[in-house]
Scaffold this motif. Structure first.
Motif, PDB file in Angstrom:
ATOM      1  N   TYR A   1      19.774 -17.456  46.300  1.00 25.85           N
ATOM      2  CA  TYR A   1      19.705 -16.088  46.814  1.00 25.85           C
ATOM      3  C   TYR A   1      18.619 -15.285  46.093  1.00 25.85           C
ATOM      4  CZ  TYR A   1      24.284 -17.680  48.316  1.00 25.85           C
ATOM      5  OH  TYR A   1      25.303 -18.421  48.848  1.00 25.85           O
ATOM      6  N   THR A   2      17.789 -15.939  45.305  1.00 24.88           N
ATOM      7  CA  THR A   2      16.826 -15.237  44.451  1.00 24.88           C
ATOM      8  C   THR A   2      15.816 -14.416  45.244  1.00 24.88           C
ATOM      9  OG1 THR A   2      15.511 -17.266  44.353  1.00 24.88           O
ATOM     10  CG2 THR A   2      17.011 -16.841  42.516  1.00 24.88           C
ATOM     11  N   HIS A   3      15.271 -14.969  46.320  1.00 25.21           N
ATOM     12  CA  HIS A   3      14.285 -14.219  47.106  1.00 25.21           C
ATOM     13  C   HIS A   3      14.920 -13.012  47.792  1.00 25.21           C
ATOM     14  CE1 HIS A   3      12.156 -18.120  46.745  1.00 25.21           C
ATOM     15  NE2 HIS A   3      11.106 -17.335  46.644  1.00 25.21           N
ATOM     16  N   ARG A   4      16.137 -13.172  48.268  1.00 23.62           N
ATOM     17  CA  ARG A   4      16.823 -12.056  48.929  1.00 23.62           C
ATOM     18  C   ARG A   4      17.124 -10.947  47.934  1.00 23.62           C
ATOM     19  NH1 ARG A   4      20.734 -15.930  52.508  1.00 23.62           N
ATOM     20  NH2 ARG A   4      20.063 -17.398  50.954  1.00 23.62           N
TER      21      ARG A   4
ATOM     22  N   ASP B   1      26.311  -7.692  45.858  1.00 16.60           N
ATOM     23  CA  ASP B   1      26.973  -8.745  46.636  1.00 16.60           C
ATOM     24  C   ASP B   1      26.151 -10.027  46.646  1.00 16.60           C
ATOM     25  OD1 ASP B   1      29.001  -6.972  47.150  1.00 16.60           O
ATOM     26  OD2 ASP B   1      28.379  -6.554  49.213  1.00 16.60           O
ATOM     27  N   TRP B   2      24.856  -9.923  46.887  1.00 13.12           N
ATOM     28  CA  TRP B   2      24.011 -11.117  46.922  1.00 13.12           C
ATOM     29  C   TRP B   2      23.838 -11.731  45.536  1.00 13.12           C
ATOM     30  CZ3 TRP B   2      23.060 -13.980  50.932  1.00 13.12           C
ATOM     31  CH2 TRP B   2      23.095 -13.416  52.199  1.00 13.12           C
ATOM     32  N   SER B   3      24.049 -10.973  44.484  1.00 16.27           N
ATOM     33  CA  SER B   3      23.933 -11.491  43.118  1.00 16.27           C
ATOM     34  C   SER B   3      25.168 -12.273  42.698  1.00 16.27           C
ATOM     35  CB  SER B   3      23.705 -10.350  42.129  1.00 16.27           C
ATOM     36  OG  SER B   3      22.506  -9.673  42.438  1.00 16.27           O
ATOM     37  N   ALA B   4      26.259 -12.117  43.401  1.00 10.55           N
ATOM     38  CA  ALA B   4      27.504 -12.820  43.067  1.00 10.55           C
ATOM     39  C   ALA B   4      27.380 -14.313  43.418  1.00 10.55           C
ATOM     40  CB  ALA B   4      28.665 -12.199  43.836  1.00 10.55           C
TER      41      ALA B   4
ATOM     42  N   ASN C   1      29.342 -16.112  45.168  1.00 11.08           N
ATOM     43  CA  ASN C   1      29.654 -16.263  46.583  1.00 11.08           C
ATOM     44  C   ASN C   1      29.511 -14.881  47.240  1.00 11.08           C
ATOM     45  OD1 ASN C   1      30.803 -16.536  49.129  1.00 11.08           O
ATOM     46  ND2 ASN C   1      32.351 -17.992  48.425  1.00 11.08           N
ATOM     47  N   PRO C   2      28.341 -14.588  47.843  1.00  8.49           N
ATOM     48  CA  PRO C   2      28.094 -13.253  48.394  1.00  8.49           C
ATOM     49  C   PRO C   2      29.111 -12.810  49.443  1.00  8.49           C
ATOM     50  CG  PRO C   2      26.053 -14.471  48.254  1.00  8.49           C
ATOM     51  CD  PRO C   2      27.152 -15.442  47.933  1.00  8.49           C
ATOM     52  N   ARG C   3      29.576 -13.721  50.275  1.00  9.18           N
ATOM     53  CA  ARG C   3      30.540 -13.329  51.315  1.00  9.18           C
ATOM     54  C   ARG C   3      31.845 -12.864  50.668  1.00  9.18           C
ATOM     55  NH1 ARG C   3      32.128 -17.414  56.019  1.00  9.18           N
ATOM     56  NH2 ARG C   3      32.421 -18.720  54.211  1.00  9.18           N
ATOM     57  N   ASP C   4      32.331 -13.604  49.662  1.00  8.62           N
ATOM     58  CA  ASP C   4      33.552 -13.184  48.975  1.00  8.62           C
ATOM     59  C   ASP C   4      33.353 -11.851  48.259  1.00  8.62           C
ATOM     60  OD1 ASP C   4      35.209 -15.198  49.825  1.00  8.62           O
ATOM     61  OD2 ASP C   4      35.039 -16.404  48.003  1.00  8.62           O
ATOM     62  N   ALA C   5      32.176 -11.650  47.679  1.00  7.12           N
ATOM     63  CA  ALA C   5      31.904 -10.389  46.977  1.00  7.12           C
ATOM     64  C   ALA C   5      31.949  -9.210  47.949  1.00  7.12           C
ATOM     65  CB  ALA C   5      30.545 -10.458  46.287  1.00  7.12           C
ATOM     66  N   THR C   6      31.385  -9.399  49.135  1.00  3.06           N
ATOM     67  CA  THR C   6      31.407  -8.342  50.141  1.00  3.06           C
ATOM     68  C   THR C   6      32.829  -8.046  50.579  1.00  3.06           C
ATOM     69  OG1 THR C   6      29.223  -9.005  50.930  1.00  3.06           O
ATOM     70  CG2 THR C   6      30.549  -7.652  52.412  1.00  3.06           C
ATOM     71  N   TYR C   7      33.606  -9.088  50.836  1.00  5.78           N
ATOM     72  CA  TYR C   7      34.994  -8.892  51.270  1.00  5.78           C
ATOM     73  C   TYR C   7      35.829  -8.238  50.168  1.00  5.78           C
ATOM     74  CZ  TYR C   7      34.860 -11.069  55.828  1.00  5.78           C
ATOM     75  OH  TYR C   7      34.624 -11.328  57.155  1.00  5.78           O
TER      76      TYR C   7
END
Length: 116
Positions: free
Chosen positions: A27-30, A64-67, A69-75
């Motif tokens: 997820y580094t570029h994002r 969220d993207w730094s976590a 698991n970004p999806r779990d972080a968002t939820y």
């Protein structure tokens, strides 16, 4: 340069392709793209006048993207539970099992937030 929603989506899609080009998705570029976007938003806010997003909302995305698991972080941020826990909750709310068959039973949307 004036940013539009379409431009942000296309640029994010490009950096996503860079992250997915490796063996293991990163997820580094994002994260770098979102961080640069936030800095630009703070330095030159007039370029983002067409976008209804604040630097705080952008920081939420970066977090969220730094976590791992970004999806779990968002939820976790939105619903206070992981993606799997939210899906299980919806399964219990919207479906019943009779004689081994899964049947849909929709309840009022006021009882729980939608995941979409």
């Amino acid at each position: 340069m004036m940013y539009t929603k379409e431009l942000l989506f296309s640029e994010f899609k490009e950096v996503t392709k860079k992250d997915q080009s490796k063996k293991k998705e990163t997820y580094t570029h994002r994260i770098a793209y979102l961080s640069a976007l936030k800095e630009d938003m703070i330095k030159v806010p007039r370029n983002f006048s067409n976008i209804s997003m604040t630097p705080d909302q952008l920081q939420n995305l970066i977090d969220d993207w730094s976590a791992p698991n970004p999806r779990d972080a968002t939820y976790m941020r939105v619903f206070g539970m992981t993606y799997a826990e939210k899906k299980q909750q919806e399964e219990l709310e919207y479906f019943i099992y009779e004689n081994g068959e899964k049947k849909e039973v929709r309840k009022s949307k006021k009882e729980t937030q939608s995941i979409h």
